[in-house]
Design a protein around this motif. Structure first.
Motif, PDB file in Angstrom:
ATOM      1  N   ALA A  77       0.807  -1.365  -0.048  1.00 48.06           N
ATOM      2  CA  ALA A  77       0.006   0.101  -0.031  1.00 48.06           C
ATOM      3  C   ALA A  77       0.922   1.241   0.064  1.00 48.06           C
ATOM      4  N   ALA A  78       2.026   1.366   0.821  1.00 48.10           N
ATOM      5  CA  ALA A  78       2.701   2.476   0.860  1.00 48.10           C
ATOM      6  C   ALA A  78       3.484   2.699  -0.438  1.00 48.10           C
ATOM      7  N   LEU A  79       4.042   1.598  -1.126  1.00 47.60           N
ATOM      8  CA  LEU A  79       4.622   1.568  -2.667  1.00 47.60           C
ATOM      9  C   LEU A  79       3.533   2.272  -3.607  1.00 47.60           C
ATOM     10  N   PHE A  80       2.216   1.903  -3.605  1.00 45.51           N
ATOM     11  CA  PHE A  80       1.171   2.470  -4.340  1.00 45.51           C
ATOM     12  C   PHE A  80       0.870   3.826  -3.935  1.00 45.51           C
ATOM     13  N   VAL A  81       1.079   4.265  -3.021  1.00 41.17           N
ATOM     14  CA  VAL A  81       0.841   5.693  -2.511  1.00 41.17           C
ATOM     15  C   VAL A  81       2.098   6.491  -3.111  1.00 41.17           C
ATOM     16  N   GLY A  82       3.312   5.944  -2.947  1.00 45.32           N
ATOM     17  CA  GLY A  82       4.420   6.501  -3.420  1.00 45.32           C
ATOM     18  C   GLY A  82       4.352   6.637  -4.957  1.00 45.32           C
ATOM     19  N   MET A  83       3.956   5.398  -5.820  1.00 42.32           N
ATOM     20  CA  MET A  83       3.903   5.616  -6.887  1.00 42.32           C
ATOM     21  C   MET A  83       2.902   6.576  -7.425  1.00 42.32           C
ATOM     22  N   GLY A  84       1.599   6.818  -6.820  1.00 42.11           N
ATOM     23  CA  GLY A  84       0.756   7.628  -7.208  1.00 42.11           C
ATOM     24  C   GLY A  84       1.332   9.069  -7.067  1.00 42.11           C
ATOM     25  N   VAL A  85       1.885   9.506  -6.017  1.00 39.32           N
ATOM     26  CA  VAL A  85       2.464  10.707  -5.852  1.00 39.32           C
ATOM     27  C   VAL A  85       3.778  11.067  -6.903  1.00 39.32           C
ATOM     28  N   THR A  86       4.374  10.056  -7.122  1.00 37.11           N
ATOM     29  CA  THR A  86       5.402  10.207  -8.273  1.00 37.11           C
ATOM     30  C   THR A  86       5.002  10.577  -9.827  1.00 37.11           C
ATOM     31  N   ILE A  87       3.903   9.701 -10.048  1.00 38.64           N
ATOM     32  CA  ILE A  87       2.901   9.715 -11.328  1.00 38.64           C
ATOM     33  C   ILE A  87       2.443  11.214 -11.400  1.00 38.64           C
ATOM     34  N   LEU A  88       1.713  11.667 -10.155  1.00 36.19           N
ATOM     35  CA  LEU A  88       1.141  12.913 -10.196  1.00 36.19           C
ATOM     36  C   LEU A  88       2.121  13.853 -10.494  1.00 36.19           C
ATOM     37  N   LEU A  89       3.221  13.971 -10.043  1.00 35.06           N
ATOM     38  CA  LEU A  89       4.316  14.765 -10.132  1.00 35.06           C
ATOM     39  C   LEU A  89       4.764  15.140 -11.575  1.00 35.06           C
TER      40      LEU A  89
END
Length: 529
Positions: A77-89
């Motif tokens: 779940a932490a990985l997906f959150v981090g990926m989401g933030v990275t993709i957003l940026l």
């Protein structure tokens, strides 16, 4: 259409922020369209799963360890959150770049698309055709980005200064901010619908869960030994001796649970063998199955951690499988591989002895849960999971440690991974406040294949006191303990240590999980009121 060249006007203020919004909307289209179309392909063909798996593959060891130690079973779940933030940026940046220089924006989008496609096609059990969802998603995202950026360019063509009111109107009508946000909002809503529809369609097309529910497990030829009545610790609040499936820890590299049709499953046994063997799921159902209670432990489990569990497993002895293949002289390791590409290196002799290593198809009286390896996984007593407990296993290669390395050994972990002797305090919890007087202490200890013969407790560096051991079910399951403590007011530290069946006392030397498991004595601080 090219971006107009003019001095910034009032309408151009905030255009950069709107361009970032356009980039985010386009990224949402890429992912949602790929999700929708990916419902007709393997789940590992969707961008998020493929990117996340690739990220895991290339993540430095220290970061993997940090994620497991910090987030435990919530690491994915932490990985997906981090990926989401990275993709957003990244989406924001690409939107701004596309607004200022379209050609560079296109190049950036195509580069990201290439990264996604590369991540997809390099996954285990993925075919080149599985790149289609990502290709179509990238194309759709590029079209949406062009449409939204074009609206922003048109907004700059409309004069908004009082002196310009008499200026000639542009050939194309201006686009208002309201119109832009309407288009972006519609895009976002459509993306959400497409993504949800893709997940629902994928679930509807998959019959794996239903097939698992309808599966009737055969009776074992050798049933599990009767469990003594006194295996549970007498201290209230200690972990159940038998871990329910829903509470059993899960640590693996799969971002999405592989869904394998049992009728299509096949296990290949090859390598340094006299006879290559292939087994189907029906072959396992028809085999001489054994049932055994086995405790499993994750190598990432810290001192006092909860990445351990005890269950009743049903499966075919791996030693029987190896007898069919007949390993040749010189072989000393079996490299087991999962359908998702994970691999583990298990000493050959461990799989051939009498410790009941098995190809498990059942867990606690029911078919394996999907997240725990359905339809087939390995269960090997006495070894940490990273060198033995391959889920969704599809390949066993008999080989040598000198010739092959497994997933984690390539990343600096040890090759063999025998489980260390460990004891933990479960009640009271660390930093708990308890009343003065008689306080029940309790917990669990394990030393699979060696057994636990003693657990000792120390209060505030005082003398070690031997705890009361619960009944022992077997040498390959954990053992619980309890102790009544006459607690006096004030802060206190509780330490625990175990002695295994060989007479070896648990070491007090602290060691991190890398490379072969944590060690040391757990210390719990409580306040007595």
């Amino acid at each position: 259409m090219t971006k107009p060249s003019m001095k910034p006007s009032k309408r151009s203020r905030g255009a950069t922020a709107l361009a970032a919004v356009a980039g985010v909307a386009a990224a949402a289209v890429v992912l949602s369209v790929a999700e929708l179309i990916g419902a007709f392909f393997t789940t590992r063909a969707t961008p998020l799963i493929a990117l996340g798996s690739t990220f895991i593959d290339f993540t430095p060891l220290w970061m993997k360890n940090f994620a497991v130690e910090t987030f435990g079973t919530n690491d994915k779940a932490a990985l997906f959150v981090g990926m989401g933030v990275t993709i957003l940026l990244l989406a924001c940046v690409l939107g701004i770049v596309a607004y200022r220089k379209w050609a560079l924006g296109v190049a950036g989008v195509l580069l990201m698309g290439a990264v996604i496609v590369g991540s997809v096609v390099t996954r285990a059990s993925v075919k080149p055709i599985d790149a289609i969802p990502s290709l179509i998603g990238t194309a759709a995202g590029l079209v949406v980005l062009r449409l939204l950026i074009t609206r922003l360019w048109r907004m700059q063509e409309w004069p908004d200064e009082a002196a310009d009111l008499a200026a000639k109107e542009p050939e194309r009508p201006a686009t208002t901010r309201r119109g832009f946000f309407a288009a972006a909002g519609i895009t976002a809503a459509a993306s959400a619908i497409a993504a949800t529809g893709g997940r629902m369609l994928s679930a509807a097309r998959s019959n794996v869960a239903a097939a698992r529910e309808s599966l009737q497990l055969p009776a074992p030829a050798k049933a599990a030994a009767a469990v003594p009545a006194g295996v549970q610790s007498k201290a209230p609040g200690v972990t159940p001796w038998l871990t329910p499936n829903k509470d059993f820890y899960r640590i693996d590299t799969a971002l999405s649970v592989p869904e394998i049709n049992a009728q299509d499953w096949e296990l290949r046994i090859h390598g340094l063998v006299e006879q290559e063997v292939r087994l189907t799921f029906q072959d396992l159902l028809d085999a001489r199955l054994i049932e055994s209670h086995v405790s499993l432990t994750c190598v990432s489990n810290p001192v006092g951690g909860n990445l351990a569990g005890n269950a009743k497993w049903l499966g075919m002895p791996i030693r029987d499988v190896l007898k069919m293949a007949r390993p040749t002289q010189g072989a000393d390791m079996v490299l087991s591989t999962s359908v998702d590409g994970f691999s583990a290196s298990t000493p050959l002799e461990v799989l051939q002895d009498d410790r009941d290593a098995m190809l498990a198809i059942g867990m606690n009286g029911e078919p394996l849960p999907l997240e725990h390896g359905y339809p087939v996984r390995m269960v090997v007593p006495g070894l940490y999971g990273f060198v033995s407990a391959t889920k969704w296993v599809v390949d066993l290669e008999v080989t040598r440690f000198a010739d092959n390395k497994a997933y984690w050994t390539q990343r600096g972990w040890s090759e063999r991974g025998p489980i260390k002797t460990m004891a933990r305090v479960e009640v009271p919890k660390s930093f708990a406040k308890v009343p003065a007087g008689k306080v029940a202490l309790g917990g669990t200890a394990w030393a699979q294949t060696r057994g636990i013969t003693k657990v000792e407790v120390q209060i505030d560096n005082g003398p070690w006191t031997e705890a009361v051991l619960s009944d022992e079910a077997s040498l390959i399951t954990w053992r619980q303990w309890s102790l009544d403590w006459d607690a006096t007011p004030g802060p206190h530290y509780i330490k625990v240590r175990a002695t295994d069946g060989t007479g070896q006392v648990q070491t007090d030397k602290r060691a991190d999980p890398v490379p072969d498991g944590a060690s040391g004595w757990q210390s719990v601080m409580v306040t007595v009121e």
